[in-house]
Design a protein around this motif. Structure first.
Motif, mmCIF file in Angstrom:
data_model
loop_
_atom_site.group_PDB
_atom_site.id
_atom_site.type_symbol
_atom_site.label_atom_id
_atom_site.label_comp_id
_atom_site.label_asym_id
_atom_site.label_seq_id
_atom_site.Cartn_x
_atom_site.Cartn_y
_atom_site.Cartn_z
ATOM 1 N N CYS A 136 1.037 -1.188 0.111
ATOM 2 C CA CYS A 136 0.030 0.069 0.058
ATOM 3 C C CYS A 136 1.028 1.311 -0.005
ATOM 4 C CB CYS A 136 -0.940 -0.203 1.213
ATOM 5 S SG CYS A 136 -2.157 -1.261 1.168
ATOM 6 N N ILE A 137 2.010 1.254 0.797
ATOM 7 C CA ILE A 137 3.018 2.438 0.571
ATOM 8 C C ILE A 137 3.519 2.466 -0.659
ATOM 9 C CG2 ILE A 137 5.235 3.061 1.581
ATOM 10 C CD1 ILE A 137 4.469 1.812 4.182
ATOM 11 N N ARG A 138 3.815 1.473 -1.443
ATOM 12 C CA ARG A 138 4.250 1.689 -2.609
ATOM 13 C C ARG A 138 3.389 2.168 -3.738
ATOM 14 N NH1 ARG A 138 7.970 -3.810 -2.860
ATOM 15 N NH2 ARG A 138 9.354 -3.231 -1.373
ATOM 16 N N VAL A 139 2.031 1.383 -3.655
ATOM 17 C CA VAL A 139 0.937 1.987 -4.540
ATOM 18 C C VAL A 139 0.461 3.585 -4.302
ATOM 19 C CG1 VAL A 139 -1.409 1.537 -4.997
ATOM 20 C CG2 VAL A 139 -0.138 -0.344 -4.758
ATOM 21 N N ARG B 234 0.395 8.527 -6.726
ATOM 22 C CA ARG B 234 0.387 9.818 -6.017
ATOM 23 C C ARG B 234 -0.904 10.108 -5.564
ATOM 24 N NH1 ARG B 234 3.684 9.813 -10.434
ATOM 25 N NH2 ARG B 234 5.704 11.206 -10.256
ATOM 26 N N PHE B 235 -1.243 9.480 -4.557
ATOM 27 C CA PHE B 235 -2.573 9.635 -3.704
ATOM 28 C C PHE B 235 -2.301 10.580 -2.731
ATOM 29 C CE2 PHE B 235 -3.879 4.704 -4.515
ATOM 30 C CZ PHE B 235 -4.184 5.091 -5.995
ATOM 31 N N GLU B 236 -2.807 12.003 -2.997
ATOM 32 C CA GLU B 236 -2.425 12.963 -2.095
ATOM 33 C C GLU B 236 -3.017 12.581 -0.740
ATOM 34 O OE1 GLU B 236 -3.597 16.643 -3.812
ATOM 35 O OE2 GLU B 236 -2.270 16.477 -5.592
ATOM 36 N N SER C 52 7.693 6.877 -1.101
ATOM 37 C CA SER C 52 6.417 7.152 -1.652
ATOM 38 C C SER C 52 5.990 8.844 -1.262
ATOM 39 C CB SER C 52 5.459 6.197 -0.702
ATOM 40 O OG SER C 52 4.162 6.355 -1.213
ATOM 41 N N LEU C 53 6.421 9.242 -0.332
ATOM 42 C CA LEU C 53 6.054 10.659 -0.200
ATOM 43 C C LEU C 53 6.653 11.681 -1.198
ATOM 44 C CD1 LEU C 53 6.401 11.117 3.648
ATOM 45 C CD2 LEU C 53 4.462 11.827 2.402
ATOM 46 N N ALA C 54 7.911 11.397 -1.584
ATOM 47 C CA ALA C 54 8.494 12.075 -2.430
ATOM 48 C C ALA C 54 8.056 11.937 -3.764
ATOM 49 C CB ALA C 54 10.100 11.501 -2.631
ATOM 50 N N HIS C 55 7.214 10.683 -4.433
ATOM 51 C CA HIS C 55 6.480 10.710 -5.512
ATOM 52 C C HIS C 55 5.345 11.476 -5.314
ATOM 53 C CE1 HIS C 55 8.978 7.809 -7.363
ATOM 54 N NE2 HIS C 55 8.847 6.869 -6.608
ATOM 55 N N ILE C 56 4.687 11.525 -4.338
ATOM 56 C CA ILE C 56 3.503 12.412 -4.011
ATOM 57 C C ILE C 56 3.700 13.906 -4.241
ATOM 58 C CG2 ILE C 56 1.509 13.142 -2.484
ATOM 59 C CD1 ILE C 56 1.707 10.065 -1.528
ATOM 60 N N GLY C 57 4.780 14.096 -3.398
ATOM 61 C CA GLY C 57 5.305 15.750 -3.548
ATOM 62 C C GLY C 57 4.277 16.616 -3.117
ATOM 63 N N ASP C 58 3.887 16.380 -1.933
ATOM 64 C CA ASP C 58 2.949 17.288 -1.356
ATOM 65 C C ASP C 58 3.603 18.264 -0.377
ATOM 66 O OD1 ASP C 58 1.145 18.768 0.290
ATOM 67 O OD2 ASP C 58 0.111 17.062 1.054
ATOM 68 N N PRO C 59 3.648 19.710 -0.829
ATOM 69 C CA PRO C 59 4.429 20.626 0.039
ATOM 70 C C PRO C 59 4.151 20.587 1.451
ATOM 71 C CG PRO C 59 3.383 21.658 -1.864
ATOM 72 C CD PRO C 59 2.857 20.345 -1.797
ATOM 73 N N ALA C 60 2.999 20.133 2.028
ATOM 74 C CA ALA C 60 2.690 20.020 3.398
ATOM 75 C C ALA C 60 3.849 19.045 4.027
ATOM 76 C CB ALA C 60 1.229 19.469 3.775
#
Length: 527
Positions: free
Chosen positions: A81-84, A89-91, A116-124
């Motif tokens: 789930c972490i990888r998916v 890019r599930f924000e 995974s967080l890096a792929h999502i790229g959320d500034p938060a």
């Protein structure tokens, strides 16, 4: 009823067919069955692998279930789930992943979460990446650096600059660490005046691989960094001027050439190696001001510098240039001989073709050609004379020799076309068959193909693979442990030569050099 009912009792081929169908359809009704198959595998490696792929496909359409899976007790499902979440890019997964990172102690699992967080790229999630910026694991640290760069985090600039500064410490500069590499890319990505100025200041970093990374970043950035590079050319030492000129030449903007010509007019290119780099850069850009400066360079007497001038002019032949060269060649003096030799060695066929119309200039060129010991060069110009045709061309063709095949081989690597031409001329004069490469990777490919060499010449600073990396790979190749290697460099710092010697360089020569000096080194090494 699900397609996965009684799955465990089915034949192997039927199981494969079912899982392929599930992966293609991404049917959400199959999710419970797939999760069960993941948590309690059937025991066949192929089937278990296909279950993971099918589950990945189905979860890609169900962000809500994927986010719930981030807290699942089963480690395998949680990791999937972490990888998916990252891959798709599930924000909505970002806050949960950030929370997981805060409490994760296992480096491998932390790497999974941060990736995974890096792929999502959320500034938060910037605080999360800042927290692990100094993690003891260099790969986790590098991942955070890369993420901070992509997220354009200005607050991390001082720390990123500090990492690059630290990489020049006496006990660290010999190796380009992944954190240094990623810090440079992050600073280039953030791209403020502060970060760009810092990178230009570090253009002459102690480590050649770091220099290559900074150079590549500058070329990629282009226009915004041009004023800073021109400033560095005007205020830096010779090494900095050479590197700044190289980058400006590869950027290729008109303002690059105009700025370099202005610096030349101010007398800021007094030393031969700086003039050589400047002419090389002007030849790449090809503006009117640059070409005029190159024409003025026809009076240079250093053979390598003159080669750079001719190589640059060959790309931009015009009537005024041809008239000037015709006058100089027809004078039949020492400079005319130097020019004719440079035109032949640079394989400047367009210039040759334009100049041959004049009997005086043509005779000087053919005299220089008749002295060449490079059969490939001779064949190229013979073909040109055949195209020109006529009684005079036939007579000149008859003057040109047919050479015996060389029995010795030499390898030369340099990203400068004029430098490669000079190497080729020197090596063929000494009776070598030359193998020429524009970077370390191309050079090493000759070795991988099974070529054997009596001697190797390499530049220090090259794109793709620099000279230091090339030498290291050569020395680790069976049969090349003792092959003489000469490193050609513009470097003045003793630390660079010390590092190169540790890597396996036999001796050095600083460019621009006189061909006689390199010939003497080669003969001494092979005596």
């Amino acid at each position: 009823m699900s397609i996965l009912d009684d799955f465990r009792s089915k034949e192997f081929l039927d199981q494969i067919t079912i899982l392929n169908e599930v992966a293609g359809s991404k049917d959400p009704q199959t999710l419970p069955g797939l999760i069960d198959l993941l948590k309690v595998p059937v025991g066949d490696t192929s089937i278990d692998y296909m279950v993971v792929n099918a589950l990945n496909a189905v979860l890609s359409q169900d962000p809500e279930r994927t986010v719930r899976g981030l807290s699942d007790e089963h480690a395998g499902f949680r990791t999937l789930c972490i990888r998916v979440a990252g891959e798709h890019r599930f924000e909505q997964a970002a806050p949960v992943l950030a929370s997981l990172a805060e409490n994760e102690e296992d480096p491998d699992r932390l790497m999974e979460v941060l990736t995974s967080l890096a792929h999502i790229g959320d500034p938060a999630t910037l605080p999360t990446f800042r927290k692990f910026l100094n993690n003891e694991d260099p790969f986790i640290q590098a991942l955070c650096i890369e993420a901070l760069g992509k997220l354009n985090d200005h607050d991390s600039i001082p720390e990123l600059k500090g990492l690059v500064e630290e990489s020049e410490a006496p006990e660290r500069y010999e190796v380009c660490e992944i954190t240094t590499w990623k810090s440079i890319e992050a600073l280039a990505s953030i791209q403020t005046d502060d970060t760009l100025r810092f990178l230009v200041d570090k253009l002459h970093h102690k480590n050649p691989t770091v220099r290559r990374i900074i150079t590549d970043a500058m070329i990629s950035i282009g226009s915004p960094v041009i004023p800073l590079l021109l400033e560095a050319f005007e205020t830096g030492d010779d090494d900095h001027k050479v590197l700044a000129a190289n980058v400006l030449g590869f950027i290729g903007d008109k303002s690059c050439a105009d700025g370099l010509v202005a610096a030349f007019d101010k007398g800021l290119a007094e030393t031969p190696n700086v003039r050589y780099a400047l002419y090389e850069a002007l030849g790449r850009v090809g503006t009117m001001k640059g070409i005029i400066c190159l024409v003025d360079g026809l009076n240079e007497t250093e053979e390598l510098t003159l080669m750079a001038v001719i190589t640059g002019l060959e790309k931009h032949v015009n009537p005024g240039m041809v008239n000037q060269l015709t006058k100089m060649l027809s004078a039949a003096d020492d400079q005319a001989e130097r020019l004719a030799k440079a035109i032949v060695n640079a394989r400047a066929t367009r210039l040759f073709d334009a100049l041959y119309e004049s009997a005086g200039a043509g005779d000087m060129l053919v005299d220089a050609l008749a002295e060449s010991r490079d059969q490939e060069v001779l064949d190229e110009f013979k073909g040109l004379l055949v195209e020109i045709g006529g009684a005079r061309a036939d007579e000149d063709l008859a003057r040109l020799p047919d050479l015996e095949e060389s029995t010795r081989k030499a390898l030369a690597a340099d990203d400068s076309r004029s430098m490669c031409a000079m190497h080729r001329a020197i090596l063929t004069d000494l009776g070598f068959e030359p193998f020429i490469a524009s970077n370390g990777q191309e050079a090493f490919e000759f070795i991988e193909r099974g070529e054997d060499f009596d001697i190797i010449l390499t530049d220090m600073n090259m794109p793709v693979m620099d000279g230091m990396e090339l030498v290291g790979k050569i020395r680790n190749t069976p049969g090349f442990e003792d092959t003489p290697i000469i490193m050609v460099t513009t470097e003045s710092e003793g630390s660079q030569q010390s590092l190169a010697e540790k890597t396996g360089v036999t001796t050095f020569i600083t460019k621009p050099f006189k061909p006689h000096d390199l010939k003497t080194k080669i003969n001494d090494l092979l005596a």
